[in-house]
Design a protein around this motif. Structure first.
Motif, mmCIF file in Angstrom:
data_model
loop_
_atom_site.group_PDB
_atom_site.id
_atom_site.type_symbol
_atom_site.label_atom_id
_atom_site.label_comp_id
_atom_site.label_asym_id
_atom_site.label_seq_id
_atom_site.Cartn_x
_atom_site.Cartn_y
_atom_site.Cartn_z
ATOM 1 N N VAL A 71 -15.859 -3.308 20.475
ATOM 2 C CA VAL A 71 -15.983 -2.769 19.065
ATOM 3 C C VAL A 71 -16.988 -2.944 18.054
ATOM 4 O O VAL A 71 -17.413 -1.993 17.388
ATOM 5 N N VAL A 72 -17.153 -4.893 17.795
ATOM 6 C CA VAL A 72 -18.121 -4.806 16.423
ATOM 7 C C VAL A 72 -19.260 -4.417 17.224
ATOM 8 O O VAL A 72 -19.751 -4.167 16.271
ATOM 9 N N THR A 73 -19.796 -4.766 18.412
ATOM 10 C CA THR A 73 -20.654 -4.836 18.557
ATOM 11 C C THR A 73 -21.320 -2.712 17.991
ATOM 12 O O THR A 73 -22.707 -2.806 17.489
ATOM 13 N N ARG A 74 -20.438 -1.428 18.901
ATOM 14 C CA ARG A 74 -21.355 -0.981 19.190
ATOM 15 C C ARG A 74 -21.058 0.213 17.569
ATOM 16 O O ARG A 74 -20.945 0.753 16.498
ATOM 17 N N THR A 78 -22.989 -4.450 14.805
ATOM 18 C CA THR A 78 -24.135 -6.482 14.221
ATOM 19 C C THR A 78 -23.195 -6.810 15.735
ATOM 20 O O THR A 78 -21.919 -6.766 16.346
ATOM 21 N N ALA A 79 -23.207 -8.313 15.669
ATOM 22 C CA ALA A 79 -22.640 -9.100 16.508
ATOM 23 C C ALA A 79 -21.770 -9.936 15.936
ATOM 24 O O ALA A 79 -21.320 -10.201 14.166
ATOM 25 N N GLY A 80 -20.109 -10.299 16.387
ATOM 26 C CA GLY A 80 -19.192 -11.209 16.561
ATOM 27 C C GLY A 80 -19.013 -12.247 16.836
ATOM 28 O O GLY A 80 -19.083 -11.760 18.111
ATOM 29 N N VAL A 81 -18.201 -13.023 16.804
ATOM 30 C CA VAL A 81 -17.294 -13.819 17.155
ATOM 31 C C VAL A 81 -15.683 -13.798 16.836
ATOM 32 O O VAL A 81 -15.001 -13.317 16.733
ATOM 33 N N THR A 82 -14.856 -14.340 18.340
ATOM 34 C CA THR A 82 -13.860 -14.211 18.275
ATOM 35 C C THR A 82 -13.110 -15.954 17.168
ATOM 36 O O THR A 82 -13.316 -17.145 17.995
ATOM 37 N N SER A 83 -11.975 -15.685 16.963
ATOM 38 C CA SER A 83 -11.646 -16.732 15.897
ATOM 39 C C SER A 83 -10.134 -16.519 16.259
ATOM 40 O O SER A 83 -9.158 -17.522 16.318
ATOM 41 N N ILE A 106 -10.649 -1.148 16.350
ATOM 42 C CA ILE A 106 -10.194 -1.374 14.875
ATOM 43 C C ILE A 106 -8.749 -0.552 14.276
ATOM 44 O O ILE A 106 -8.812 0.597 13.980
ATOM 45 N N ARG A 107 -8.057 -2.018 13.692
ATOM 46 C CA ARG A 107 -7.414 -1.208 12.840
ATOM 47 C C ARG A 107 -7.222 -1.662 12.049
ATOM 48 O O ARG A 107 -7.450 -1.227 10.738
ATOM 49 N N GLU A 108 -7.982 -2.450 10.910
ATOM 50 C CA GLU A 108 -8.661 -3.039 9.696
ATOM 51 C C GLU A 108 -9.625 -4.135 9.844
ATOM 52 O O GLU A 108 -9.771 -4.551 10.423
ATOM 53 N N GLN A 109 -10.414 -3.178 8.464
ATOM 54 C CA GLN A 109 -11.517 -4.930 7.827
ATOM 55 C C GLN A 109 -11.562 -5.083 6.930
ATOM 56 O O GLN A 109 -11.360 -4.407 6.218
ATOM 57 N N LYS A 110 -11.274 -6.337 6.292
ATOM 58 C CA LYS A 110 -12.211 -7.051 5.297
ATOM 59 C C LYS A 110 -12.849 -7.751 5.596
ATOM 60 O O LYS A 110 -12.502 -8.950 5.796
ATOM 61 N N ARG A 111 -14.447 -7.253 4.940
ATOM 62 C CA ARG A 111 -15.150 -7.629 5.002
ATOM 63 C C ARG A 111 -16.211 -8.073 6.272
ATOM 64 O O ARG A 111 -15.930 -6.957 6.359
ATOM 65 N N ASN A 112 -16.241 -9.557 6.477
ATOM 66 C CA ASN A 112 -16.710 -9.406 7.647
ATOM 67 C C ASN A 112 -15.664 -10.353 8.732
ATOM 68 O O ASN A 112 -15.880 -10.533 10.066
ATOM 69 N N ILE A 113 -14.509 -10.088 8.347
ATOM 70 C CA ILE A 113 -12.687 -10.721 8.962
ATOM 71 C C ILE A 113 -12.343 -9.294 9.665
ATOM 72 O O ILE A 113 -11.637 -7.801 9.343
ATOM 73 N N ILE A 127 0.497 0.616 30.621
ATOM 74 C CA ILE A 127 0.545 -0.821 29.076
ATOM 75 C C ILE A 127 1.008 -1.399 30.025
ATOM 76 O O ILE A 127 1.666 -2.226 29.688
ATOM 77 N N CYS A 128 0.182 -2.722 30.803
ATOM 78 C CA CYS A 128 0.430 -3.748 31.134
ATOM 79 C C CYS A 128 0.323 -5.318 30.498
ATOM 80 O O CYS A 128 1.054 -5.994 30.071
ATOM 81 N N THR A 129 -1.244 -5.281 29.459
ATOM 82 C CA THR A 129 -0.920 -5.701 28.430
ATOM 83 C C THR A 129 -1.723 -4.939 27.005
ATOM 84 O O THR A 129 -2.719 -4.714 27.041
ATOM 85 N N GLU A 130 -1.031 -5.934 26.129
ATOM 86 C CA GLU A 130 -1.527 -5.846 24.245
ATOM 87 C C GLU A 130 -2.709 -6.725 24.640
ATOM 88 O O GLU A 130 -2.249 -8.302 24.458
ATOM 89 N N ALA A 131 -3.560 -6.797 23.473
ATOM 90 C CA ALA A 131 -3.430 -7.699 22.768
ATOM 91 C C ALA A 131 -4.453 -7.737 21.212
ATOM 92 O O ALA A 131 -4.374 -6.335 20.786
ATOM 93 N N THR A 132 -4.357 -8.725 20.092
ATOM 94 C CA THR A 132 -4.870 -8.333 19.297
ATOM 95 C C THR A 132 -5.875 -9.543 19.049
ATOM 96 O O THR A 132 -5.791 -10.389 18.793
ATOM 97 N N CYS A 133 -6.996 -8.509 18.546
ATOM 98 C CA CYS A 133 -8.098 -9.526 18.121
ATOM 99 C C CYS A 133 -8.591 -9.684 16.811
ATOM 100 O O CYS A 133 -8.844 -8.389 16.198
ATOM 101 N N THR A 134 -8.607 -10.761 15.953
ATOM 102 C CA THR A 134 -9.455 -11.377 15.003
ATOM 103 C C THR A 134 -10.993 -12.091 14.972
ATOM 104 O O THR A 134 -11.345 -13.250 15.735
#
Length: 156
Positions: A71-74, A78-83, A106-113, A127-134
């Motif tokens: 999602v970040v890449t496309r 840009t590139a990013g890392v999971t925090s 993307i649910r939300e973007q605050k600058r680079n987060i 839906i078997c599994t859900e995740a929220t990634c920052t």
């Protein structure tokens, strides 16, 4: 849906367990753009089980984290890392299932987060599994310089 071109294919040393096409132990994921979502379909097997005929939770997390990264890449080019990653395992995923689908946006973007919601569904669509990634997204210049980022396009 339009197939996303992997900008790292052919890069020496590129061996991502999630998406590198030549990693002999990898999942070889391909990604597609579907409106605001990034999607991938994958065929589970007994090689990835935890409990008998059940997809290992770590593999499920890998699938979800990987789709979030794309999602970040496309979407942000840009590139990013999971925090941080919060994962909810709602139903077991069978390694005998013909296909699972991971989907994220993307649910939300605050600058680079970037907060990204992702799901893993079985072949019936449950839906078997859900995740929220920052994610921490790098400035494009840093991604190009330090992570070999190139523009991420879709096939025509």
């Amino acid at each position: 849906m339009k197939k996303i071109t992997n900008p790292w294919t052919g890069l020496k040393g590129y061996n991502c367990i999630g998406c590198a096409p030549d990693n002999p132990f990898g999942l070889h994921l391909c990604f597609y753009e579907d409106g605001d979502d990034i999607v991938s379909k994958w065929h589970p097997s007994a090689n990835y089980q935890g409990w008998l005929n059940t997809l290992h939770g770590g593999i499920q997390a890998l699938l979800l984290d990987e789709v979030c990264g794309w999602v970040v890449t496309r979407k942000l080019q840009t590139a990013g890392v999971t925090s941080k990653m919060e994962t909810h395992y709602k139903h077991p995923v069978s390694t005998n299932d013909s296909e699972v689908t991971v989907r994220a946006h993307i649910r939300e973007q605050k600058r680079n987060i970037i907060i990204i919601d992702a799901t893993l569904a079985d072949s019936s669509g449950k839906i078997c599994t859900e995740a929220t990634c920052t994610y921490f997204a790098f400035p494009r210049e840093k991604a190009e310089r330090d992570m070999h980022f190139k523009p991420c396009e879709v096939e025509e």
